[in-house]
Each structure stands twice: as structure tokens, then as C-alpha cells.
Design a protein around this motif. Structure first.
Motif, PDB file in Angstrom:
ATOM      1  N   GLU A 170      35.195  35.305  36.400  1.00  0.00           N
ATOM      2  CA  GLU A 170      36.478  35.297  35.696  1.00  0.00           C
ATOM      3  C   GLU A 170      36.279  35.141  34.195  1.00  0.00           C
ATOM      4  O   GLU A 170      36.889  35.857  33.394  1.00  0.00           O
ATOM      5  CB  GLU A 170      37.339  34.155  36.235  1.00  0.00           C
ATOM      6  CG  GLU A 170      38.682  34.026  35.581  1.00  0.00           C
ATOM      7  CD  GLU A 170      39.438  32.822  36.097  1.00  0.00           C
ATOM      8  OE1 GLU A 170      40.288  32.309  35.351  1.00  0.00           O
ATOM      9  OE2 GLU A 170      39.184  32.382  37.237  1.00  0.00           O
ATOM     10  N   GLU A 171      35.399  34.230  33.803  1.00  0.00           N
ATOM     11  CA  GLU A 171      35.120  34.016  32.385  1.00  0.00           C
ATOM     12  C   GLU A 171      34.504  35.258  31.749  1.00  0.00           C
ATOM     13  O   GLU A 171      34.856  35.628  30.629  1.00  0.00           O
ATOM     14  CB  GLU A 171      34.185  32.826  32.212  1.00  0.00           C
ATOM     15  CG  GLU A 171      34.817  31.498  32.531  1.00  0.00           C
ATOM     16  CD  GLU A 171      33.804  30.365  32.563  1.00  0.00           C
ATOM     17  OE1 GLU A 171      32.637  30.582  32.167  1.00  0.00           O
ATOM     18  OE2 GLU A 171      34.179  29.266  33.001  1.00  0.00           O
ATOM     19  N   SER A 172      33.609  35.900  32.447  1.00  0.00           N
ATOM     20  CA  SER A 172      32.967  37.085  31.881  1.00  0.00           C
ATOM     21  C   SER A 172      33.948  38.243  31.780  1.00  0.00           C
ATOM     22  O   SER A 172      33.888  39.030  30.837  1.00  0.00           O
ATOM     23  CB  SER A 172      31.742  37.480  32.701  1.00  0.00           C
ATOM     24  OG  SER A 172      32.118  37.857  34.006  1.00  0.00           O
ATOM     25  N   PHE A 173      34.861  38.331  32.731  1.00  0.00           N
ATOM     26  CA  PHE A 173      35.857  39.401  32.660  1.00  0.00           C
ATOM     27  C   PHE A 173      36.827  39.165  31.510  1.00  0.00           C
ATOM     28  O   PHE A 173      37.227  40.112  30.832  1.00  0.00           O
ATOM     29  CB  PHE A 173      36.616  39.532  33.975  1.00  0.00           C
ATOM     30  CG  PHE A 173      37.563  40.695  33.985  1.00  0.00           C
ATOM     31  CD1 PHE A 173      37.090  41.981  34.067  1.00  0.00           C
ATOM     32  CD2 PHE A 173      38.923  40.498  33.873  1.00  0.00           C
ATOM     33  CE1 PHE A 173      37.947  43.062  34.053  1.00  0.00           C
ATOM     34  CE2 PHE A 173      39.798  41.563  33.855  1.00  0.00           C
ATOM     35  CZ  PHE A 173      39.307  42.852  33.952  1.00  0.00           C
ATOM     36  N   LYS A 174      37.193  37.916  31.274  1.00  0.00           N
ATOM     37  CA  LYS A 174      38.081  37.600  30.144  1.00  0.00           C
ATOM     38  C   LYS A 174      37.435  38.015  28.826  1.00  0.00           C
ATOM     39  O   LYS A 174      38.109  38.500  27.920  1.00  0.00           O
ATOM     40  CB  LYS A 174      38.398  36.108  30.108  1.00  0.00           C
ATOM     41  CG  LYS A 174      39.400  35.668  31.132  1.00  0.00           C
ATOM     42  CD  LYS A 174      39.641  34.174  31.013  1.00  0.00           C
ATOM     43  CE  LYS A 174      40.563  33.680  32.093  1.00  0.00           C
ATOM     44  NZ  LYS A 174      40.745  32.220  32.039  1.00  0.00           N
TER      45      LYS A 174
END
Length: 82
Positions: free
Chosen positions: A63-67
């Protein structure tokens, strides 16, 4: 291995197609989106689950990398639509 998996799938597909073998599964594995999806799934398993990391922290990292990349992906998709 994880980073080279899409390349290996595309290479394998091209080599098999050169022998005039046609199959729906081969066409599916040759699609870039499927290659990338399989790479992400293999990475989740090999670099996360197999190392004993629970699924929740793995999903949090995804999720953090996609953000971090979402704005770049949106700009590229918008440019591709033109």
C-alpha cells in the motif's frame, strides 16, 4: 529471480511461439500485465511469506509503495490516453 520473472516469461513465450505452437495459456502468459502480476505474487511469497512475515505487514508495504507511485502512474496513463 523475482525481478527477471517477467522477462523470462516473455522470452519463453517468444521461443515457444517460434515453433508455431499456439495456445490460450501461452498467449495469456505472454501478456505484460499477467507477467507483472505473476512477478508481484511470486515476490510476495518468496520475499514475504516464505521468510515468515505475516500478510498484513506485506500488504501495508504494498500500500505504501503504491501511494508513492500512484501520481506517476496517473500521469503516464493520462498521457497514454492522448
Amino acid at each position: 529471480i523475482v525481478t527477471l520473472l517477467p522477462l523470462l516469461l516473455f522470452l519463453l513465450t517468444a521461443v515457444i511461439k517460434s515453433f508455431k505452437v499456439e495456445s490460450p495459456i501461452l498467449q495469456l502468459l505472454g501478456e505484460p500485465y499477467i507477467g507483472m502480476l505473476l512477478s508481484v505474487l511470486v515476490a510476495i511469497y518468496l520475499l514475504g511469506l516464505r521468510q515468515g512475515i505475516a500478510m498484513k505487514p506485506i500488504m501495508k508495504k504494498l500500500e505504501e509503495s503504491f501511494k508513492a507511485t500512484a501520481s506517476v502512474l496517473l500521469v503516464m496513463a493520462g498521457a497514454g490516453a492522448l
